[in-house]
Structures are given as C-alpha cells and as structure tokens.
Design an enzyme around this catalytic site. Structure first.
Site, PDB file in Angstrom:
ATOM      1  N   HIS A 198      29.153  36.934  51.825  1.00  0.00           N
ATOM      2  CA  HIS A 198      30.179  35.909  51.596  1.00  0.00           C
ATOM      3  C   HIS A 198      31.549  36.490  51.267  1.00  0.00           C
ATOM      4  O   HIS A 198      32.512  35.746  51.107  1.00  0.00           O
ATOM      5  CB  HIS A 198      29.729  34.913  50.520  1.00  0.00           C
ATOM      6  CG  HIS A 198      29.764  35.400  49.112  1.00  0.00           C
ATOM      7  ND1 HIS A 198      30.741  35.014  48.234  1.00  0.00           N
ATOM      8  CD2 HIS A 198      28.938  36.212  48.419  1.00  0.00           C
ATOM      9  CE1 HIS A 198      30.506  35.568  47.049  1.00  0.00           C
ATOM     10  NE2 HIS A 198      29.417  36.303  47.137  1.00  0.00           N
ATOM     11  N   CYS A 322      38.682  33.427  29.008  1.00  0.00           N
ATOM     12  CA  CYS A 322      38.856  32.816  27.700  1.00  0.00           C
ATOM     13  C   CYS A 322      37.537  32.951  26.941  1.00  0.00           C
ATOM     14  O   CYS A 322      36.505  32.473  27.401  1.00  0.00           O
ATOM     15  CB  CYS A 322      39.230  31.360  27.894  1.00  0.00           C
ATOM     16  SG  CYS A 322      40.049  30.714  26.465  1.00  0.00           S
TER      17      CYS A 322
HETATM   18  N1  PLP Z   1      29.856  43.599  43.375  1.00  0.00           N
HETATM   19  C1  PLP Z   1      31.150  43.292  43.466  1.00  0.00           C
HETATM   20  C2  PLP Z   1      32.160  44.385  43.440  1.00  0.00           C
HETATM   21  C3  PLP Z   1      31.546  41.953  43.586  1.00  0.00           C
HETATM   22  O1  PLP Z   1      32.842  41.651  43.660  1.00  0.00           O
HETATM   23  C4  PLP Z   1      30.555  40.944  43.623  1.00  0.00           C
HETATM   24  C5  PLP Z   1      30.921  39.524  43.710  1.00  0.00           C
HETATM   25  O2  PLP Z   1      31.859  39.063  43.091  1.00  0.00           O
HETATM   26  C6  PLP Z   1      29.209  41.322  43.536  1.00  0.00           C
HETATM   27  C7  PLP Z   1      28.894  42.663  43.411  1.00  0.00           C
HETATM   28  C8  PLP Z   1      28.117  40.312  43.563  1.00  0.00           C
HETATM   29  O3  PLP Z   1      27.917  39.801  44.848  1.00  0.00           O
HETATM   30  P1  PLP Z   1      27.186  38.396  45.062  1.00  0.00           P
HETATM   31  O4  PLP Z   1      28.161  37.334  44.726  1.00  0.00           O
HETATM   32  O5  PLP Z   1      26.823  38.396  46.514  1.00  0.00           O
HETATM   33  O6  PLP Z   1      25.991  38.391  44.192  1.00  0.00           O
END
Ligand code: PLP
Length: 385
Positions: A198, A322
């Site tokens: 995503h 916050c």
């Molecule tokens: N690792 C990083 C650097 C991310 O930015 C994110 C999501 O924000 C994730 C892992 C986690 O991915 P997911 O939302 O597919 O669990």
C-alpha cells in the site's frame, strides 16, 4: 482534497483495482484446493509472486507473502531470534518503525540483548557505533533503508559490508524506499527485506518478506503449509494479485517515477523555503527519498497545522504525537536531537503517483498563509495602555 500523505498510504492505482476485481468474482477458489477453481486461484498467486519477485530481482521462492510491512518486520526479527533460541544480540537503530522497535522490546523481555544505535542530526545511523556494537554473539542487524518520517536514506551498502565481514545476518525494512529507489535484495545487500504494497499503489493489508533462500527459520503463523510452511493461513489472494499488479507497474517505470517525484519535491521545497524563511527541513543535508519533505517551524504545533491544512483541503501528517495532553516530538525527531519546540511543530508532506505540479503550487500558497495565521494567533498580545 489534495492528498500529500503517500508515506502513510498511497491511493490504489486504477490499473491495480481492475486486476483485483476478478479475484472477488470469477477466481474465488482457495489456492490450496486441487479442483479447477483452486488451480485458477493458484495461478493468480503464482503470477503475482513472479511479479513481486521481479521487482526486487529474486526467485519467486524467495517471496513470503504477509499481511504487510509490520508482519514482514515481525517475521524477520522473530524468525531469526527463534533460530538462535532467543540467545544473543540484535542491533537496530533508534529510528526504526515501531514494528521493529516493539518486536525488539519483546525479544529483550525474552532474554535477548538489544542494542539501538543512534543517528546524527541529519538522521543517519552512526556506522562506527554500529560496528563497535557487534559482539561474537550478534545474530542480526536490522536497519531500515529509508525513514518513513524524514525520508532519510541509510547507508545500507556499508552496513551490508560490515555484516558480511562480521558474519551477521542483515535485515532491512525497505517499505518506504521501494518504488522511489532501485530496491533489490542484492542492491541492499541484505539477507531479508520487508515490503508493503500500500505504499506504492497496491492494496492495504498485504506485503512480503523477501528472504535469502539459504536462510531457514520457523514462521510466526502456524497451521498450514502455505508459503512453503513459512507463513500459514489461506492467502489474501485479491490483495496479493493487487500487490503483483502494483509491482508490475513499477518494473519498467521506476526511474521515471523517482525523477518525477524529485522534480515535484524540489519545486515544493524551493517555494516553501522562500515563503517561510524560518522553515527547517529535517535531514536536508542527507540523501532523502524523492517524495518526502518533513519540516518544522518553531513555535507552532504540528497537529494544529495538520488540522488547519485538512480544513483547507490538504492531507498531510504530523511528525509529532499528542500524548498526555502535550504534543511531543516523534521518536525519530527526538533521536535526531529535535525534541524541543521545533520537533513539536513537525509535519510531513509526502508526494506520490497522483501528485501534480499545480497541487504543489496550491499547497505552498495555503501552507504559508496558514503558518502566518497560526504565528499571529500564538504571538503574545501587546496590551494597549
Ligand atoms: N515500515 C515502515 C518504514 C513503514 O513506514 C510502515 C508503514 O507505515 C511499516 C513498516 C508497516 O507497514 P504496514 O502498514 O504494511 O504494516
């Protein structure tokens, strides 16, 4: 609404939606079933696996589909920890995603030693401290490729070299860098990398751990032989097909996509810096993802700024949170030394495939106006005498 929060999630691309829909309608079998509908589903799964493998230049057998980046990170750390009987040391950094940091906390509570390496003011991991932290019982180093809040890129090739020389496994969370940098398992030099669909136009709730096939460890989800026994449970086939479709769209267009984002980000940062001279761009002097700009303006509150921009029709996110009624800088900005007023004011603007140059111009105008209004509101009142 102008959406500038692609690091949180990127809207699903239309070409991806079109490829997913038949997997709700025509191809609704279980890939593990031997009958015709099952075989059709298995074909969809195999095709998607080949596409994801193609994106990161590995063999299809090296792809373990998961429910996203969080699970991929959890699996990498827990998998290696169980392989080593929860003994030894894991080295990570203070700026990792919570799916790495909280898993490290759990492993620490089970007896492992966890060492978190700090970063400099530019958000880059200190390589000397990293190397010095390696002990003979260090089993894994997990350092992200690019940070989700600042976009700062870590020196993964150097880290991979250190790991190779010291015979330590290397995992890198490449969730944010895929699509924006040329990410392959070999380019990163890691034994494992984590992906999430995503973040680049695929559906939510699907990702993968890409793994060096020589590395064997037990899964964290048990109860079936899916994913070669490494991740049990009936596959999220529509999600996986969408992941494959999003990966396929990138295979030829990755360089153009990064160049396109880079152009937009330069436009954004140049104009913003001119209109808001007190603006600080976090990690400005380090290599950053082409789509990410994290900024702070001391004296403002990041969450308030995000809310005002939302009301004005722009989606961005705060780099602060916050907690107990008080805005605090994020763990990433705190690690970079911005734990005061500047860290509390942080907001992140992250561009993506649907961003247009005209959106940037509109954003810059409204953002600078909003900053001025908030600054006036927070300025101390002079009493008339
Ligand atoms: N690792 C990083 C650097 C991310 O930015 C994110 C999501 O924000 C994730 C892992 C986690 O991915 P997911 O939302 O597919 O669990």
């Amino acid at each position: 609404m102008i959406y500038l929060d692609h690091n949180a999630t990127s809207p699903v691309r239309e070409e991806v939606v079109e490829q997913i829909i038949p997997y709700f309608r025509e191809f609704s079998g279980n890939p593990s079933s031997v009958h015709n509908p099952g075989r059709a589903a298995q074909k969809g799964l195999d095709d998607a696996r080949r596409k994801v493998a193609g994106l990161v230049d590995v063999h299809a057998s090296q792809v373990i589909f998961t429910s996203g980046g969080t699970e991929a990170n959890n699996l990498a750390l827990m998998g290696v920890a169980s392989k080593f009987d929860f003994k030894g040391r894991i080295i990570t950094s203070t700026i990792e995603h919570p799916s790495v940091l909280q898993m490290c906390d759990l492993l620490e509570s089970r007896g492992m030693q966890i060492v978190k390496i700090g970063v400099d003011e530019q958000g880059v991991v200190d390589l000397d401290s990293l190397e010095a932290a390696i002990t003979p019982d260090t089993c894994l180093i997990s350092i992200m490729h690019a940070n989700n809040e600042t976009g700062v890129v870590q020196p993964v090739a150097d880290i991979a070299n250190i790991c190779r020389h010291r015979d330590v496994l290397f995992h890198s969370d490449t969730v944010q860098s895929v699509a924006k940098l040329p990410v392959t398992l070999a380019n990163i030099g890691a034994d494992m990398i984590s992906l999430s669909a995503h973040k680049f136009g695929g559906p939510k709730g699907v990702g993968a751990l890409i793994i060096n096939n020589r590395l064997k460890f037990p899964g964290i989800l048990l109860g079936g032989s899916q994913e070669r026994g490494r991740r049990a449970g009936t596959e999220n086939l529509p999600g996986i097909v969408g992941f494959g479709a999003a990966a396929d769209l990138l295979i030829d267009g990755q360089k153009d996509y990064a160049d396109f984002l880079f152009g937009l980000r330069n436009q954004l940062e140049e104009k913003l810096s001119n209109l808001v001279p007190e603006l600080v761009i976090f990690g400005n002097n380090s290599e950053r993802l082409a789509n990410t700009t994290a900024v702070g303006i001391a004296g403002l509150d990041g969450e308030t700024l995000v809310m005002h921009m939302d009301m004005a029709g722009f989606a961005i996110s705060a780099g602060s949170a916050c907690g107990s009624g008080r805005t605090k800088a994020s763990h990433v900005l705190t690690a970079m030394g911005y734990d005061g007023a500047i860290g509390q004011s942080a907001v992140r603007i992250s561009l993506g495939w649907d961003t247009k140059a005209a959106d940037i111009d509109k954003f810059v105008m409204v953002f600078s106006r909003t900053v001025k209004q908030l600054q006036q509101m927070s300025a101390p009142l002079t009493m008339a005498v």
